[in-house]
Design a protein around this motif. Structure first.
Motif, mmCIF file in Angstrom:
data_model
loop_
_atom_site.group_PDB
_atom_site.id
_atom_site.type_symbol
_atom_site.label_atom_id
_atom_site.label_comp_id
_atom_site.label_asym_id
_atom_site.label_seq_id
_atom_site.Cartn_x
_atom_site.Cartn_y
_atom_site.Cartn_z
ATOM 1 N N ARG A 316 -42.496 -31.040 95.481
ATOM 2 C CA ARG A 316 -43.489 -32.436 96.578
ATOM 3 C C ARG A 316 -44.730 -32.429 97.116
ATOM 4 N N PHE A 317 -45.812 -32.888 96.925
ATOM 5 C CA PHE A 317 -47.363 -32.543 96.984
ATOM 6 C C PHE A 317 -47.668 -33.310 98.324
ATOM 7 N N ILE A 318 -47.466 -33.211 99.289
ATOM 8 C CA ILE A 318 -48.119 -33.765 99.918
ATOM 9 C C ILE A 318 -49.433 -34.607 100.088
ATOM 10 N N ASP A 319 -50.742 -33.523 99.085
ATOM 11 C CA ASP A 319 -51.856 -33.885 99.554
ATOM 12 C C ASP A 319 -52.156 -35.471 98.286
ATOM 13 N N THR A 320 -50.630 -34.960 97.143
ATOM 14 C CA THR A 320 -51.191 -35.988 96.462
ATOM 15 C C THR A 320 -49.591 -36.983 96.165
ATOM 16 N N ASP A 321 -49.127 -36.923 97.077
ATOM 17 C CA ASP A 321 -47.189 -37.787 97.054
ATOM 18 C C ASP A 321 -47.333 -37.651 95.940
ATOM 19 N N GLY A 322 -47.345 -37.140 95.118
ATOM 20 C CA GLY A 322 -46.154 -36.891 93.903
ATOM 21 C C GLY A 322 -45.696 -35.718 94.002
ATOM 22 N N HIS A 323 -44.363 -35.598 92.982
ATOM 23 C CA HIS A 323 -43.707 -34.493 92.772
ATOM 24 C C HIS A 323 -43.139 -34.014 91.259
ATOM 25 N N TYR A 324 -42.639 -32.723 91.824
ATOM 26 C CA TYR A 324 -41.938 -32.716 90.312
ATOM 27 C C TYR A 324 -40.414 -31.933 90.354
ATOM 28 N N ARG A 325 -40.172 -32.414 88.768
ATOM 29 C CA ARG A 325 -38.625 -32.504 89.058
ATOM 30 C C ARG A 325 -37.762 -31.842 88.339
ATOM 31 N N ASN A 326 -36.908 -30.847 87.451
ATOM 32 C CA ASN A 326 -36.403 -31.235 86.282
ATOM 33 C C ASN A 326 -37.642 -31.301 84.573
ATOM 34 N N LEU A 327 -38.542 -31.015 84.699
ATOM 35 C CA LEU A 327 -39.474 -30.837 84.018
ATOM 36 C C LEU A 327 -40.302 -32.133 83.406
ATOM 37 N N TRP A 328 -40.352 -32.877 84.841
ATOM 38 C CA TRP A 328 -40.832 -34.547 84.912
ATOM 39 C C TRP A 328 -41.678 -34.578 85.577
ATOM 40 N N TRP A 329 -42.261 -34.863 85.712
ATOM 41 C CA TRP A 329 -43.695 -35.740 86.779
ATOM 42 C C TRP A 329 -43.451 -36.566 87.959
ATOM 43 N N GLY A 330 -43.319 -37.161 88.379
ATOM 44 C CA GLY A 330 -43.295 -37.896 89.211
ATOM 45 C C GLY A 330 -45.050 -38.997 90.302
ATOM 46 N N ALA A 331 -45.339 -39.728 89.714
ATOM 47 C CA ALA A 331 -46.076 -40.490 90.192
ATOM 48 C C ALA A 331 -46.289 -40.354 91.453
ATOM 49 N N PRO A 332 -47.726 -40.579 91.924
ATOM 50 C CA PRO A 332 -47.709 -40.892 93.607
ATOM 51 C C PRO A 332 -46.767 -41.989 94.357
ATOM 52 N N ARG A 333 -45.566 -42.591 95.243
ATOM 53 C CA ARG A 333 -45.493 -43.157 95.253
ATOM 54 C C ARG A 333 -45.713 -44.190 95.997
ATOM 55 N N ARG A 334 -45.392 -45.585 96.064
ATOM 56 C CA ARG A 334 -46.070 -46.569 96.494
ATOM 57 C C ARG A 334 -45.002 -47.761 97.141
ATOM 58 N N PRO A 335 -45.134 -47.933 98.823
ATOM 59 C CA PRO A 335 -44.261 -48.535 100.061
ATOM 60 C C PRO A 335 -43.066 -49.383 99.229
ATOM 61 N N GLY A 336 -42.154 -49.480 99.236
ATOM 62 C CA GLY A 336 -40.893 -50.149 99.106
ATOM 63 C C GLY A 336 -40.918 -50.664 97.358
ATOM 64 N N GLN A 337 -41.066 -49.634 97.108
ATOM 65 C CA GLN A 337 -41.262 -49.664 94.654
ATOM 66 C C GLN A 337 -40.988 -48.100 94.291
#
Length: 384
Positions: A316-337
């Protein structure tokens, strides 16, 4: 005379390399760097589709660009010029499961094959989730529970979950020098033997590294698990029967292997498919693993792969607010979405999924063209 001898020697080396792609150095010299056409020069297995698959429903929207894109790109002519100038070969959008736009460049078309590079890892993730539901493998398993004969106890004790999240702690050096892990992994003709040589450089679970050894080891462990039931099982066949055909893929795909005899699929980079079917794969994950009314990939596995990891973990990447899990990437999060996620491949290959907008956007190319494709696809989703 000396120049002639040097030139002749160089020519012989090149010809020998081209003819000897069954050796590591020969393959490295013959391929001359990573390229989108590598799939033509490497061994492969077919990933069959089901006969009579239906095409995706279409709801073509020729004016989406004027609504969504910034002014400098907001016409078909401008967008096409931009896309082609920056190496794009395919660009597709699905909105709520319907094909909104489908564009090809550089001589490509709907029936063209595209090397997906690290999108292959997300395909592997789907296979792992399916096999986990079958009870033959688990994120909690150790590597040594499936891969036998490992002399390195540290390697044997790494969990498959740590591999799936790229927090295994493996030593991994990038670059083109032939003794580094990155080229050895890509050009080796015996992945299984090479994986036995992996060294653990950091305590597993303590740091994230976007390396390719972990997914290869996941693929090897999955193959071992499948072969306990069927000694002739291959990942390509498992993908065809349990993913590609049930998903309703329009075309057959192929999966590059390390050798022609009993090759292991190059799960880190070797999945090759049509753009329209990669879009279907994104839609499958958007729909929680369902296609045609059937649960293809377990819903809980899809949900876990899309979810934000807990605070304090290295994937879980604090600097970019993204992540990587189960070989998929999570894009930077947006509040309420809802969490947007994507499959990410070398040279700007992307399958970008926005659950709130019900969008799947596929971009494929011969190179990235120095464009932040994740950012651009996110902007398109924002303004949709």
């Amino acid at each position: 005379m000396r120049k002639l001898l040097v030139a002749g020697t160089a020519m012989l080396v090149a010809l020998s390399a081209t003819a000897c792609t069954d050796t590591y150095l020969g393959r490295m010299l013959a391929l001359r760097g990573v390229d989108v056409e590598d799939y033509r020069r490497l061994p492969s297995r077919p990933v069959a589709n089901a006969p009579g698959s239906s095409p995706l429903p279409a709801a073509l929207d020729p004016v989406w660009m004027t609504r969504v894109l910034p002014d400098e790109l907001a016409s078909a002519q401008r967008f096409d010029a931009f896309a082609e100038r920056h190496g794009t070969t395919a660009f597709l959008i699905l909105a709520d499961g319907r094909l909104v736009d489908e564009r090809y460049y550089g001589g490509a078309g709907r029936d063209s094959l595209f090397k997906s590079f690290s999108i292959s890892k997300s395909v592997l993730s789907a296979l792992f989730g399916i096999a986990m539901a079958d009870g033959i493998i688990s994120r909690d398993d150790r590597v040594g529970d499936h891969v036998t004969g490992l002399a390195n106890k540290q390697l044997a004790d790494v969990t498959l979950g740590q591999l799936l999240d790229n927090v295994s702690g493996f030593a991994y050096a990038r670059g083109g020098l032939p003794w580094r892990q990155q080229p050895r992994m890509y050009y080796t003709t015996d992945i299984r033997s090479y994986l036995h040589q992996i060294e653990v450089a950091h305590p597993p679970g303590t740091r994230f590294e976007g390396e390719d050894l972990s997914p290869l080891l996941v693929g090897y462990a999955l193959e071992c698990a499948l072969r306990k039931r069927d000694p002739k099982a291959t990942l390509a066949d498992f993908a065809a029967r349990r993913l590609w055909q049930p998903m309703g893929a329009e075309y057959a795909a192929l999966w590059n292997t390390d050798n022609k005899v009993d090759g292991l699929e190059k799960v880190e980079s070797g999945f090759v498919a049509r753009a329209i079917d990669l879009a279907r794969f994104g839609q499958l994950y958007l729909d929680g693993g369902k296609a045609g009314g059937r649960q293809i990939v377990p819903a809980d596995w899809v949900a876990q792969s899309r979810a934000v990891p807990p605070e304090g973990v290295p994937n879980r990447f604090i600097d970019t607010d993204g992540h990587y899990r189960n070989l998929w990437w999570g894009a930077p999060r947006r509040p309420g979405q809802s969490q947007r996620f994507y499959a990410n491949g070398h040279f700007g290959q992307r399958i970008f999924v926005d659950p709130d907008k019900r969008l799947v956007i596929v971009r494929l190319g011969r190179d990235s063209g120095d464009v932040d494709w994740t950012g651009l696809l996110g902007q398109i989703a924002d303004r949709w």
